[in-house]
Write a protein that holds these residues in place. Structure first.
Motif, PDB file in Angstrom:
ATOM      1  N   THR A 146       0.820  -1.218   0.000  1.00  9.70           N
ATOM      2  CA  THR A 146       0.000   0.000   0.000  1.00  9.70           C
ATOM      3  C   THR A 146       0.851   1.264   0.000  1.00  9.70           C
ATOM      4  OG1 THR A 146      -0.133  -0.001   2.434  1.00  9.70           O
ATOM      5  CG2 THR A 146      -1.861  -1.167   1.223  1.00  9.70           C
ATOM      6  N   ALA A 147       2.164   1.108   0.113  1.00  8.34           N
ATOM      7  CA  ALA A 147       3.094   2.256   0.179  1.00  8.34           C
ATOM      8  C   ALA A 147       2.671   3.218   1.287  1.00  8.34           C
ATOM      9  CB  ALA A 147       3.188   2.970  -1.162  1.00  8.34           C
ATOM     10  N   THR A 148       2.453   2.647   2.474  1.00  7.42           N
ATOM     11  CA  THR A 148       2.081   3.468   3.627  1.00  7.42           C
ATOM     12  C   THR A 148       2.961   3.113   4.819  1.00  7.42           C
ATOM     13  OG1 THR A 148       0.370   1.885   4.312  1.00  7.42           O
ATOM     14  CG2 THR A 148      -0.329   3.747   2.938  1.00  7.42           C
ATOM     15  N   VAL A 149       3.149   4.080   5.689  1.00  6.95           N
ATOM     16  CA  VAL A 149       3.861   3.874   6.939  1.00  6.95           C
ATOM     17  C   VAL A 149       2.920   4.246   8.079  1.00  6.95           C
ATOM     18  CG1 VAL A 149       4.917   6.176   6.674  1.00  6.95           C
ATOM     19  CG2 VAL A 149       5.823   4.573   8.356  1.00  6.95           C
ATOM     20  N   THR A 150       2.772   3.329   9.013  1.00  7.61           N
ATOM     21  CA  THR A 150       1.944   3.575  10.197  1.00  7.61           C
ATOM     22  C   THR A 150       2.869   3.879  11.354  1.00  7.61           C
ATOM     23  OG1 THR A 150       0.272   2.020   9.373  1.00  7.61           O
ATOM     24  CG2 THR A 150       0.151   2.646  11.699  1.00  7.61           C
ATOM     25  N   GLY A 151       2.774   5.110  11.858  1.00  4.83           N
ATOM     26  CA  GLY A 151       3.702   5.578  12.868  1.00  4.83           C
ATOM     27  C   GLY A 151       3.303   5.215  14.276  1.00  4.83           C
ATOM     28  N   PRO A 152       4.085   5.645  15.257  1.00  7.13           N
ATOM     29  CA  PRO A 152       3.780   5.372  16.664  1.00  7.13           C
ATOM     30  C   PRO A 152       2.432   5.936  17.106  1.00  7.13           C
ATOM     31  CG  PRO A 152       6.040   6.130  16.411  1.00  7.13           C
ATOM     32  CD  PRO A 152       5.373   6.345  15.098  1.00  7.13           C
ATOM     33  N   ASP A 153       1.925   6.945  16.377  1.00  8.24           N
ATOM     34  CA  ASP A 153       0.624   7.527  16.712  1.00  8.24           C
ATOM     35  C   ASP A 153      -0.532   6.751  16.116  1.00  8.24           C
ATOM     36  OD1 ASP A 153       1.024   8.128  14.065  1.00  8.24           O
ATOM     37  OD2 ASP A 153       0.893  10.312  14.295  1.00  8.24           O
ATOM     38  N   GLY A 154      -0.240   5.670  15.380  1.00  8.13           N
ATOM     39  CA  GLY A 154      -1.291   4.849  14.789  1.00  8.13           C
ATOM     40  C   GLY A 154      -1.844   5.365  13.484  1.00  8.13           C
ATOM     41  N   SER A 160      -1.691   6.145   9.509  1.00  9.76           N
ATOM     42  CA  SER A 160      -1.021   5.684   8.295  1.00  9.76           C
ATOM     43  C   SER A 160      -0.860   6.842   7.318  1.00  9.76           C
ATOM     44  CB  SER A 160      -1.822   4.560   7.625  1.00  9.76           C
ATOM     45  OG  SER A 160      -1.832   3.397   8.435  1.00  9.76           O
ATOM     46  N   ARG A 161       0.344   6.955   6.790  1.00 10.56           N
ATOM     47  CA  ARG A 161       0.647   8.033   5.848  1.00 10.56           C
ATOM     48  C   ARG A 161       1.377   7.439   4.643  1.00 10.56           C
ATOM     49  NH1 ARG A 161       1.771   9.881  11.082  1.00 10.56           N
ATOM     50  NH2 ARG A 161       0.532  11.707  11.706  1.00 10.56           N
ATOM     51  N   PRO A 162       1.225   8.048   3.470  1.00 12.20           N
ATOM     52  CA  PRO A 162       1.858   7.497   2.268  1.00 12.20           C
ATOM     53  C   PRO A 162       3.353   7.801   2.204  1.00 12.20           C
ATOM     54  CG  PRO A 162       0.700   9.520   1.734  1.00 12.20           C
ATOM     55  CD  PRO A 162       0.381   9.235   3.172  1.00 12.20           C
ATOM     56  N   PHE A 163       4.065   6.928   1.516  1.00 14.08           N
ATOM     57  CA  PHE A 163       5.445   7.219   1.160  1.00 14.08           C
ATOM     58  C   PHE A 163       5.617   6.913  -0.319  1.00 14.08           C
ATOM     59  CE2 PHE A 163       5.669   2.792   2.747  1.00 14.08           C
ATOM     60  CZ  PHE A 163       6.282   2.147   1.679  1.00 14.08           C
ATOM     61  N   THR A 164       6.726   7.342  -0.863  1.00 17.41           N
ATOM     62  CA  THR A 164       6.985   7.162  -2.291  1.00 17.41           C
ATOM     63  C   THR A 164       8.062   6.123  -2.507  1.00 17.41           C
ATOM     64  OG1 THR A 164       6.405   9.479  -2.734  1.00 17.41           O
ATOM     65  CG2 THR A 164       7.721   8.326  -4.410  1.00 17.41           C
ATOM     66  N   ILE A 165       7.796   5.205  -3.435  1.00 17.03           N
ATOM     67  CA  ILE A 165       8.768   4.188  -3.831  1.00 17.03           C
ATOM     68  C   ILE A 165       8.424   3.788  -5.262  1.00 17.03           C
ATOM     69  CG2 ILE A 165       7.355   2.293  -2.925  1.00 17.03           C
ATOM     70  CD1 ILE A 165       9.928   0.821  -2.190  1.00 17.03           C
ATOM     71  N   PRO A 166       9.408   3.614  -6.140  1.00 21.89           N
ATOM     72  CA  PRO A 166       9.089   3.177  -7.506  1.00 21.89           C
ATOM     73  C   PRO A 166       8.336   1.848  -7.483  1.00 21.89           C
ATOM     74  CG  PRO A 166      11.369   3.942  -7.368  1.00 21.89           C
ATOM     75  CD  PRO A 166      10.860   3.865  -5.963  1.00 21.89           C
ATOM     76  N   ALA A 167       7.263   1.775  -8.259  1.00 21.78           N
ATOM     77  CA  ALA A 167       6.436   0.560  -8.256  1.00 21.78           C
ATOM     78  C   ALA A 167       7.254  -0.672  -8.614  1.00 21.78           C
ATOM     79  CB  ALA A 167       5.274   0.733  -9.233  1.00 21.78           C
ATOM     80  N   SER A 168       8.175  -0.532  -9.577  1.00 19.58           N
ATOM     81  CA  SER A 168       8.978  -1.690  -9.986  1.00 19.58           C
ATOM     82  C   SER A 168       9.871  -2.171  -8.850  1.00 19.58           C
ATOM     83  CB  SER A 168       9.841  -1.333 -11.205  1.00 19.58           C
ATOM     84  OG  SER A 168      10.730  -0.261 -10.895  1.00 19.58           O
ATOM     85  N   ARG A 169      10.390  -1.233  -8.049  1.00 17.38           N
ATOM     86  CA  ARG A 169      11.244  -1.611  -6.921  1.00 17.38           C
ATOM     87  C   ARG A 169      10.421  -2.282  -5.828  1.00 17.38           C
ATOM     88  NH1 ARG A 169      16.495  -2.034  -8.280  1.00 17.38           N
ATOM     89  NH2 ARG A 169      17.348  -0.118  -9.161  1.00 17.38           N
ATOM     90  N   ALA A 170       9.254  -1.743  -5.543  1.00 16.03           N
ATOM     91  CA  ALA A 170       8.396  -2.347  -4.520  1.00 16.03           C
ATOM     92  C   ALA A 170       7.994  -3.764  -4.911  1.00 16.03           C
ATOM     93  CB  ALA A 170       7.156  -1.479  -4.298  1.00 16.03           C
ATOM     94  N   GLN A 171       7.627  -3.948  -6.170  1.00 19.87           N
ATOM     95  CA  GLN A 171       7.216  -5.269  -6.631  1.00 19.87           C
ATOM     96  C   GLN A 171       8.371  -6.258  -6.585  1.00 19.87           C
ATOM     97  OE1 GLN A 171       5.687  -4.253 -10.478  1.00 19.87           O
ATOM     98  NE2 GLN A 171       3.931  -3.137  -9.616  1.00 19.87           N
ATOM     99  N   ALA A 172       9.567  -5.798  -6.941  1.00 22.03           N
ATOM    100  CA  ALA A 172      10.736  -6.683  -6.891  1.00 22.03           C
ATOM    101  C   ALA A 172      11.034  -7.103  -5.460  1.00 22.03           C
ATOM    102  CB  ALA A 172      11.946  -5.980  -7.499  1.00 22.03           C
ATOM    103  N   LEU A 173      10.929  -6.173  -4.518  1.00 22.80           N
ATOM    104  CA  LEU A 173      11.160  -6.498  -3.108  1.00 22.80           C
ATOM    105  C   LEU A 173      10.135  -7.511  -2.615  1.00 22.80           C
ATOM    106  CD1 LEU A 173      11.946  -2.906  -1.816  1.00 22.80           C
ATOM    107  CD2 LEU A 173      13.521  -4.835  -1.668  1.00 22.80           C
TER     108      LEU A 173
END
Length: 215
Positions: free
Chosen positions: A150-158, A160-173
């Motif tokens: 989902t390209a999101t980070v859920t912080g200590p406050d609960g 969820s916020r978006p982050f950016t990552i190339p789709a091809s890199r995320a899929q490869a990971l």
């Protein structure tokens, strides 16, 4: 192939500094032998004094942060030299993701090639994560969850916020593909290209030319 990564969850260590360079991430003294423990050398100039003793105030020397899985840093993380060992030191320590508003270009590419998630966050997300991590110094260590799907980070406050990552890199990971596997995924297209080239320009392929002359 390498282990697939879909999400990373754990303690988040905060280094609220911009322009952390690769020499700070892994000082050159830790690169003198092929058997050096890169994880132990991570941020060696901050973690140890001149006699090699731990600096108790440094975040990664404190309690649960010794097992941090996520690192939050400020802008231009990984600048300086191109040493790939900076990524090896982070993964050797156990860091699976670095969150920052921006990364140096070479470090950014090295991160993905070695299975480290380099997630770009905007300035507001950085401030929110930093502030929520330090909201209760006497409380438990802040935890965080990074979700590649989902390209999101859920912080200590609960939140969820978006982050950016190339789709091809995320899929490869998430597939566990390394650079070789990513290339081999295009093997049919590569082979088809060479067949077209061999037919159109046989002089570029000496072995094929020799076979033709022999016949």
């Amino acid at each position: 192939m390498r282990p697939a990564v879909r999400d990373i969850e754990g303690v988040m260590a905060v280094m609220p500094m911009a322009n952390i360079n690769t020499d700070a991430i892994i000082p050159s003294v830790w690169l003198r032998t092929a058997t050096a423990d890169m994880g132990k050398g991570l941020f060696g100039g901050y973690r140890y004094d001149g006699q090699g003793r731990e600096q108790p105030d440094f975040v990664l020397n404190r309690g649960p942060y010794r097992h941090a899985r996520i690192l939050l840093a400020d802008e231009n993380f990984g600048c300086g030299s191109s040493r790939e060992a900076a990524v090896w030191a982070l993964t050797g320590f156990g860091i699976g993701c670095v969150l920052a508003p921006s990364f140096a270009d070479i470090f950014y590419e090295n991160a993905f090639r070695n299975g480290l998630v380099a997630a770009i966050i905007d300035g507001e997300t950085y401030r929110r994560l930093r502030d929520s991590a330090s909201a209760d110094p006497a409380g438990p260590a802040p935890t965080c969850r990074v979700d590649l799907a989902t390209a999101t980070v859920t912080g200590p406050d609960g939140v969820s916020r978006p982050f950016t990552i190339p789709a091809s890199r995320a899929q490869a990971l998430m597939r566990g593909d390394d650079e070789i596997a990513m290339t081999m995924a295009h093997l049919p297209a590569i082979e088809a290209h060479y067949e077209r080239m061999r037919a159109a320009s046989p002089w570029l392929f000496p072995a094929a030319l020799q076979r033709s002359n022999a016949s």
